[in-house]
Design an enzyme around this catalytic site. Structure first.
Site, PDB file in Angstrom:
ATOM      1  N   SER A 136       0.845  -1.199   0.000  1.00 37.92           N
ATOM      2  CA  SER A 136       0.000   0.000   0.000  1.00 37.92           C
ATOM      3  C   SER A 136       0.874   1.240   0.000  1.00 37.92           C
ATOM      4  O   SER A 136       1.961   1.252   0.590  1.00 37.92           O
ATOM      5  CB  SER A 136      -0.902   0.006   1.238  1.00 37.92           C
ATOM      6  OG  SER A 136      -1.567   1.246   1.378  1.00 37.92           O
ATOM      7  N   TYR A 184      -2.696  -0.509  10.117  1.00 42.29           N
ATOM      8  CA  TYR A 184      -2.808  -0.915   8.708  1.00 42.29           C
ATOM      9  C   TYR A 184      -1.514  -0.596   7.963  1.00 42.29           C
ATOM     10  O   TYR A 184      -0.971  -1.444   7.247  1.00 42.29           O
ATOM     11  CB  TYR A 184      -3.983  -0.206   8.043  1.00 42.29           C
ATOM     12  CG  TYR A 184      -4.036  -0.415   6.547  1.00 42.29           C
ATOM     13  CD1 TYR A 184      -4.454  -1.628   6.015  1.00 42.29           C
ATOM     14  CD2 TYR A 184      -3.637   0.604   5.666  1.00 42.29           C
ATOM     15  CE1 TYR A 184      -4.485  -1.827   4.640  1.00 42.29           C
ATOM     16  CE2 TYR A 184      -3.665   0.403   4.300  1.00 42.29           C
ATOM     17  CZ  TYR A 184      -4.087  -0.801   3.793  1.00 42.29           C
ATOM     18  OH  TYR A 184      -4.108  -1.016   2.423  1.00 42.29           O
TER      19      TYR A 184
END
Length: 320
Positions: A193, A208
């Site tokens: 990501s 995350y």
């Protein structure tokens, strides 16, 4: 003319020559970087994924990027092992793929990555036994429902973030590697990501972002470990893609559809250990790197606080 210029340069003080040399090297380096960027994104041919094997495995294939990968791999002529939590959704995506690519062989494996992961991985191992598995897309993952401070992350979400994003990818990779080593070929793609690979920090998404930073380093290490054994390991670092996880419904120039991202992503498999496949994302990446980290951090905090506020408002309406 050249002799005249050289003569003038020789007559200059040493520090002028040094500055000229540094400037020339900087221009050369920038030019090479631009040419390489053009080659990688527009001219370099994609690898034939069938050379890795006739089967591909995709985790999280029922929605978002994973679904895009499943369709694009089928388009390339690969058979599929689809690993997901919902039997009905796995059937739906399988039927949709077969309706478009009727010759594709598909096997489905039901695994709840937040549940008994060891039992799930065992079922994956059983399903791939004897298959010429060449490509693995570790896409399964979760994020926060919306931005929140770390102390606001409840125990269940904390456990699932680590178990699904970290343990899930790690154990699936561990399960598929022995067969690839035996066949001396394979490609493993782990979806990272921009929260961990591009921006300096992603406040209010700390866990995350940290799990995706693990995926990045994990992939890089495996790339070095297994490159000379015929196995290409890569971490792909997308920015925003039009998915439910990103809460973006419409695609745009800087936000590709899931199919648009997957098409770009397949073209990068087998090359760099870490990449951002969708080329407009690299423009954002460049801009971020040119800005001071303090400015980027402040912007991200303000942006994510807005997401947090909207999420809390939505929660309060549900309670009412």
């Amino acid at each position: 003319m050249d002799c005249f210029i050289l003569g003038r340069l020789k007559a200059q003080p040493w520090w002028v020559l040094a500055l000229f040399s540094i400037g020339s090297l900087s221009i050369l380096r920038f030019s090479v970087s631009v040419l390489n960027w053009v080659f990688v994104n527009f001219l370099r041919p994609a690898k034939n994924l069938k050379k890795y094997g006739s089967w591909a495995l995709v985790t999280g294939p029922t929605d978002g990027i994973g679904r895009g990968f499943a369709f694009q791999l089928a388009r390339k002529g690969l058979n599929l092992v689809l690993v997901g939590r919902s039997p009905s959704k796995l059937k739906d995506v399988s039927d949709a793929i077969l309706a478009k690519y009727g010759k594709t062989q598909i096997k489905t494996v039901v695994v709840d990555f937040s549940g008994d992961l060891d039992d799930g991985v065992k079922r994956i191992q059983e399903s791939i036994e004897g298959l010429d598995l060449g490509v693995v897309i570790n896409n399964v993952g979760i994020s926060y429902p919306y931005a929140r401070y770390f102390h606001e992350v409840d125990d269940e979400l904390l456990r699932n973030l680590i178990k699904i994003n970290v343990e899930g990818t790690t154990k699936v990779t561990h399960a598929v590697l022995p067969g690839m080593l035996q066949r001396k070929r394979g490609a493993i793609v782990n979806i990272g990501s921009g929260a961990a690979g591009v921006i300096p920090s992603d406040p209010l998404y700390a866990v995350y972002a940290a799990t995706k930073a693990y995926i990045d380093q994990f992939s890089r290490c495996l790339h070095v470990e297994y490159k000379n054994k015929g196995i290409d390991v890569q971490c792909q670092v997308p920015l925003y893609v039009a998915t439910k996880m990103a809460s973006i419904k419409r695609s745009s120039f800087f936000v590709p559809s899931t199919d648009g991202y997957a098409r770009a992503a397949l073209g990068r498999i087998g090359y760099e250990p870490r990449c951002t496949p969708y080329w407009p994302h690299t423009l954002i990446w460049t801009l971020v790197y040119l800005l001071p980290e303090s400015i980027v951090d402040a912007y991200r905090l303000r942006f994510n606080l807005g997401i947090r506020k909207r999420g809390q408002l939505k929660d309060s309406r549900k309670k009412d």
